[in-house]
Design a protein around this motif. Structure first.
Motif, PDB file in Angstrom:
ATOM      1  N   GLY A 206       0.828  -1.188   0.000  1.00 49.33           N
ATOM      2  CA  GLY A 206       0.000   0.000   0.000  1.00 49.33           C
ATOM      3  C   GLY A 206       0.868   1.245   0.000  1.00 49.33           C
ATOM      4  N   ALA A 207       0.359   2.327   0.583  1.00 48.93           N
ATOM      5  CA  ALA A 207       1.135   3.564   0.640  1.00 48.93           C
ATOM      6  C   ALA A 207       2.376   3.358   1.499  1.00 48.93           C
ATOM      7  N   GLN A 208       3.512   3.891   1.061  1.00 51.23           N
ATOM      8  CA  GLN A 208       4.751   3.727   1.817  1.00 51.23           C
ATOM      9  C   GLN A 208       5.662   4.923   1.606  1.00 51.23           C
ATOM     10  N   ILE A 209       6.601   5.074   2.541  1.00 46.99           N
ATOM     11  CA  ILE A 209       7.584   6.156   2.463  1.00 46.99           C
ATOM     12  C   ILE A 209       8.974   5.554   2.599  1.00 46.99           C
ATOM     13  N   THR A 210       9.932   6.167   1.931  1.00 48.93           N
ATOM     14  CA  THR A 210      11.335   5.765   2.009  1.00 48.93           C
ATOM     15  C   THR A 210      12.145   6.995   2.378  1.00 48.93           C
ATOM     16  N   TYR A 211      12.996   6.871   3.399  1.00 48.59           N
ATOM     17  CA  TYR A 211      13.765   8.019   3.860  1.00 48.59           C
ATOM     18  C   TYR A 211      15.086   7.550   4.447  1.00 48.59           C
ATOM     19  N   VAL A 212      16.003   8.498   4.605  1.00 47.11           N
ATOM     20  CA  VAL A 212      17.308   8.206   5.197  1.00 47.11           C
ATOM     21  C   VAL A 212      17.220   8.493   6.689  1.00 47.11           C
ATOM     22  N   ALA A 213      17.452   7.468   7.496  1.00 48.48           N
ATOM     23  CA  ALA A 213      17.348   7.588   8.941  1.00 48.48           C
ATOM     24  C   ALA A 213      18.703   7.922   9.544  1.00 48.48           C
ATOM     25  N   LYS A 217      21.072   5.001   7.456  1.00 54.05           N
ATOM     26  CA  LYS A 217      20.282   3.840   7.068  1.00 54.05           C
ATOM     27  C   LYS A 217      19.069   4.281   6.240  1.00 54.05           C
ATOM     28  N   THR A 218      18.778   3.544   5.182  1.00 56.88           N
ATOM     29  CA  THR A 218      17.590   3.809   4.366  1.00 56.88           C
ATOM     30  C   THR A 218      16.455   2.918   4.854  1.00 56.88           C
ATOM     31  N   ILE A 219      15.345   3.528   5.206  1.00 60.04           N
ATOM     32  CA  ILE A 219      14.195   2.807   5.743  1.00 60.04           C
ATOM     33  C   ILE A 219      13.001   2.993   4.822  1.00 60.04           C
ATOM     34  N   THR A 220      12.337   1.900   4.526  1.00 63.13           N
ATOM     35  CA  THR A 220      11.073   1.933   3.784  1.00 63.13           C
ATOM     36  C   THR A 220      10.005   1.340   4.680  1.00 63.13           C
ATOM     37  N   LYS A 221       8.948   2.072   4.913  1.00 57.18           N
ATOM     38  CA  LYS A 221       7.889   1.564   5.781  1.00 57.18           C
ATOM     39  C   LYS A 221       6.520   1.903   5.191  1.00 57.18           C
ATOM     40  N   ALA A 222       5.587   1.000   5.418  1.00 58.72           N
ATOM     41  CA  ALA A 222       4.205   1.249   5.018  1.00 58.72           C
ATOM     42  C   ALA A 222       3.589   2.236   6.010  1.00 58.72           C
ATOM     43  N   VAL A 223       2.697   3.078   5.516  1.00 54.44           N
ATOM     44  CA  VAL A 223       2.020   4.040   6.382  1.00 54.44           C
ATOM     45  C   VAL A 223       0.530   3.734   6.391  1.00 54.44           C
ATOM     46  N   ASP A 224      -0.096   3.996   7.518  1.00 53.15           N
ATOM     47  CA  ASP A 224      -1.518   3.678   7.638  1.00 53.15           C
ATOM     48  C   ASP A 224      -2.351   4.716   6.881  1.00 53.15           C
ATOM     49  N   PRO A 225      -3.634   4.432   6.664  1.00 48.07           N
ATOM     50  CA  PRO A 225      -4.481   5.344   5.869  1.00 48.07           C
ATOM     51  C   PRO A 225      -4.507   6.778   6.376  1.00 48.07           C
ATOM     52  N   TYR A 226      -4.392   6.955   7.712  1.00 51.04           N
ATOM     53  CA  TYR A 226      -4.429   8.323   8.248  1.00 51.04           C
ATOM     54  C   TYR A 226      -3.230   9.137   7.759  1.00 51.04           C
ATOM     55  N   VAL A 227      -2.026   8.559   7.856  1.00 47.07           N
ATOM     56  CA  VAL A 227      -0.827   9.261   7.394  1.00 47.07           C
ATOM     57  C   VAL A 227      -0.891   9.477   5.890  1.00 47.07           C
ATOM     58  N   ASP A 228      -1.332   8.465   5.162  1.00 50.69           N
ATOM     59  CA  ASP A 228      -1.463   8.590   3.714  1.00 50.69           C
ATOM     60  C   ASP A 228      -2.417   9.726   3.352  1.00 50.69           C
ATOM     61  N   GLU A 229      -3.507   9.817   4.086  1.00 54.68           N
ATOM     62  CA  GLU A 229      -4.480  10.888   3.843  1.00 54.68           C
ATOM     63  C   GLU A 229      -3.849  12.265   4.060  1.00 54.68           C
ATOM     64  N   LYS A 230      -3.025  12.398   5.103  1.00 53.67           N
ATOM     65  CA  LYS A 230      -2.404  13.693   5.391  1.00 53.67           C
ATOM     66  C   LYS A 230      -1.349  14.046   4.341  1.00 53.67           C
ATOM     67  N   ILE A 231      -0.645  13.037   3.818  1.00 52.42           N
ATOM     68  CA  ILE A 231       0.321  13.309   2.750  1.00 52.42           C
ATOM     69  C   ILE A 231      -0.398  13.814   1.507  1.00 52.42           C
ATOM     70  N   ARG A 232      -1.488  13.145   1.133  1.00 52.65           N
ATOM     71  CA  ARG A 232      -2.251  13.541  -0.058  1.00 52.65           C
ATOM     72  C   ARG A 232      -2.841  14.941   0.104  1.00 52.65           C
ATOM     73  N   ALA A 233      -3.345  15.219   1.323  1.00 48.63           N
ATOM     74  CA  ALA A 233      -3.950  16.535   1.563  1.00 48.63           C
ATOM     75  C   ALA A 233      -2.913  17.645   1.446  1.00 48.63           C
ATOM     76  N   TRP A 234      -1.690  17.392   1.941  1.00 50.71           N
ATOM     77  CA  TRP A 234      -0.642  18.404   1.864  1.00 50.71           C
ATOM     78  C   TRP A 234      -0.152  18.583   0.430  1.00 50.71           C
ATOM     79  N   LEU A 235       0.010  17.484  -0.292  1.00 55.60           N
ATOM     80  CA  LEU A 235       0.473  17.594  -1.674  1.00 55.60           C
ATOM     81  C   LEU A 235      -0.506  18.383  -2.533  1.00 55.60           C
ATOM     82  N   ALA A 236      -1.778  18.354  -2.145  1.00 61.07           N
ATOM     83  CA  ALA A 236      -2.789  19.073  -2.922  1.00 61.07           C
ATOM     84  C   ALA A 236      -2.669  20.586  -2.775  1.00 61.07           C
ATOM     85  N   VAL A 237      -2.047  21.031  -1.661  1.00 61.13           N
ATOM     86  CA  VAL A 237      -1.950  22.480  -1.423  1.00 61.13           C
ATOM     87  C   VAL A 237      -0.508  22.948  -1.285  1.00 61.13           C
TER      88      VAL A 237
END
Length: 388
Positions: A206-213, A217-237
Motif C-alpha cells: 500500500g502507501a509507503q515512504i522511504t527516507y534516510v534515517a 540507514k535507508t528505511i522503507t515503511k508502510a504508512v496507515d491510511p491516516y498518514v497517507d491521507e495527510k500526505i495527499r492533503a498536503w500535496l494538494a496544497v
C-alpha cells in the motif's frame, strides 16, 4: 574558571596541530549522515559549518570547550594527547554545567575520531580508551528523560494540528508533520528531510515512504491510511516550486523535501520545534512538548498494543533493542502501575463472584418455588386419590 596564560605554539607544534585539524575535517566529511556531520563538527571544532564555510559573524559563537579549540588554547597536540590532559578537558566540560548526556556525546565524538586515526594506523592507540569507565561522563539511563502522551493528549494534538488556523498557517502541513512523528514514528530530522519522491502511493504494502534515517540507514515503511491521507492533503496544497537546478551538466536535479515553507523552501528544525510547541499548547498539553515526545508516544503505544521489541527496533531504525525499550513510557502512567493492575484484577474477580453468587441465589429461589409447586400438585393428586 580563573584566567590562565595560554601557551604559544612554535612553528613545528603549530604545524602538527593543523595536521590534526585537517584530519578531523577529513573524518567528519566522510560521515554519510548530514546531521551526524554537523554534530561531530560542533563537538570537534566548536562550529557545525564545513571547512572554510563558517557563517558566524561573531567568533564567540564557536564553542571554546570543543575538543580542538580547547587543545589549541592549552597548547596541546591532539595527536599525542595524554590521559591527564583528557581528564582536564572532561573536568572542564563537567564544570561548565553541561548535561551529562552532552558531555558523553562530546567524548564519544572525540573517541570516534581517534578510532578512525587508529584504523588508518596513524596513531598506535585511542587515547580516550585509557580513561576508566568512572572517569567518563555517563549517558542518561534509557527511559529516564522525555515523556509519552496518553491517548486523550495524542488525539487532542492531532485535532489541534488539523484545525491549525491563522495568518500564514497551513493546517495540512501541521497535520502531516504531527502524523509523521506521532503515527509513523519518524524523528523530526527524518520528517523534515523526507522527499516528495520518497512517497509511493501504491507500493507492495500500500502507501509507503522511504527516507534516510539516523546513521545513514535507508528505511522503507508502510504508512496507515491516516498518514497517507495527510500526505495527499498536503500535496494538494503544497506551494508549487520548480526543481532545483543541477549543479553541473548531466547531473540529476535535486529532490524536493515534502514539507516546506510558504515559499517552497525546506522546513527547518527550528520551525518544526516551534510548531510542535505551539500545537501542544493549543491542545492543552501541560509543559513544553518536543518532537521526540511524539516518537516516544509512537513506541509506547506500539509496545502496549503487543508489537514485539524486535519489530519496533527495525521500524524505528535503532541499532540496539535496549534503545527501543528505553522509549517505552507506558510504565510511567499510574494506570499501568502494578498496584492498579492488581486492583483491577481483584475487582474483576469480585465482580465475577458477585455475579455468580447472584445467579446462584436466583437459581435457588426458582428451585424452591418449583419444589413448592411440585409439592402442591402432589398434595392435590393425593387428595383426588383419597376421594376416589
Amino acid at each position: 574558571m580563573s584566567t590562565v596564560e595560554v601557551a604559544t605554539f612554535v612553528d613545528e607544534a603549530e604545524a602538527r596541530f593543523w595536521d590534526a585539524v585537517n584530519r578531523a575535517y577529513e573524518f567528519t566529511d566522510g560521515l554519510s549522515n548530514l546531521k551526524t556531520r554537523e554534530e561531530y563538527r560542533g563537538d570537534l571544532f566548536g562550529c557545525r559549518y564545513p571547512k572554510h564555510g563558517c557563517k558566524h559573524e561573531n567568533p564567540d559563537r564557536h564553542n571554546p570547550l570543543a575538543f580542538l579549540p580547547w587543545c589549541h588554547r592549552w597548547g596541546i597536540n591532539p595527536m599525542s594527547v595524554t590521559k591527564a590532559e583528557l581528564k582536564r578537558w572532561v573536568a572542564e566540560l563537567a564544570s561548565s554545567g553541561q548535561a551529562s548526556g552532552t558531555q558523553a556525546r562530546r567524548v564519544s565524538a572525540v573517541s570516534s575520531f581517534y578510532d578512525s586515526l587508529f584504523a588508518d594506523e596513524i596513531i598506535d592507540v585511542n587515547p580516550t580508551h585509557r580513561l576508566r569507565a568512572k572517569e567518563k561522563p555517563k549517558r542518561r539511563t534509557p527511559g529516564t528523560a522525555g515523556r509519552a502522551l496518553n491517548d486523550a493528549q495524542a488525539l487532542a494534538l492531532l485535532d489541534a494540528a488539523e484545525t491549525d488556523s491563522g495568518p500564514r498557517r497551513m493546517p495540512e502541513r501541521s497535520a502531516l508533520l504531527i502524523a509523521l512523528m506521532l503515527c509513523a514514528g519518524m524523528r523530526v530530522s527524518e520528517a523534515i528531510n523526507l522527499k516528495i519522491e520518497g512517497y509511493l502511493a501504491e507500493g507492495d504494502q500500500g502507501a509507503q515512504i522511504t527516507y534516510v534515517a539516523k546513521g545513514g540507514k535507508t528505511i522503507t515503511k508502510a504508512v496507515d491510511p491516516y498518514v497517507d491521507e495527510k500526505i495527499r492533503a498536503w500535496l494538494a496544497v503544497r506551494p508549487a516550486t520548480s526543481q532545483l537546478p543541477a549543479l553541473q551538466a548531466g547531473a540529476r536535479t535535486a529532490k524536493r523535501t515534502l514539507l516546506s515553507t510558504e515559499g517552497g523552501q525546506p522546513l527547518t528544525r527550528q520551525t518544526a520545534y516551534r510548531l510542535v510547541r505551539r500545537l501542544g499548547e493549543a491542545a492543552g498539553i501541560p509543559g513544553t512538548l518536543s518532537p521526540h515526545d511524539l516518537r516516544r508516544t509512537y513506541a509506547s503505544i506500539s509496545i502496549q498494543e503487543g508489537v514485539s521489541i524486535r519489530a519496533l527496533q527495525l521500524d524505528m531504525g535503532h541499532a540496539k533493542s535496549e534503545t527501543t525499550e528505553g522509549y517505552d513510557r507506558s510504565h510511567h502512567r499510574p494506570e499501568n502501575a502494578p498496584t492498579f493492575t492488581v486492583g483491577r484484577r481483584l475487582a474483576r474477580v469480585r465482580e465475577e463472584r458477585e455475579r455468580l453468587g447472584s445467579a446462584f441465589e436466583e437459581w435457588a429461589e426458582e428451585s424452591v418455588e418449583l419444589a413448592e409447586a411440585s409439592v402442591a400438585v402432589a398434595a392435590e393428586l393425593w387428595e383426588d386419590l383419597d376421594d376416589d
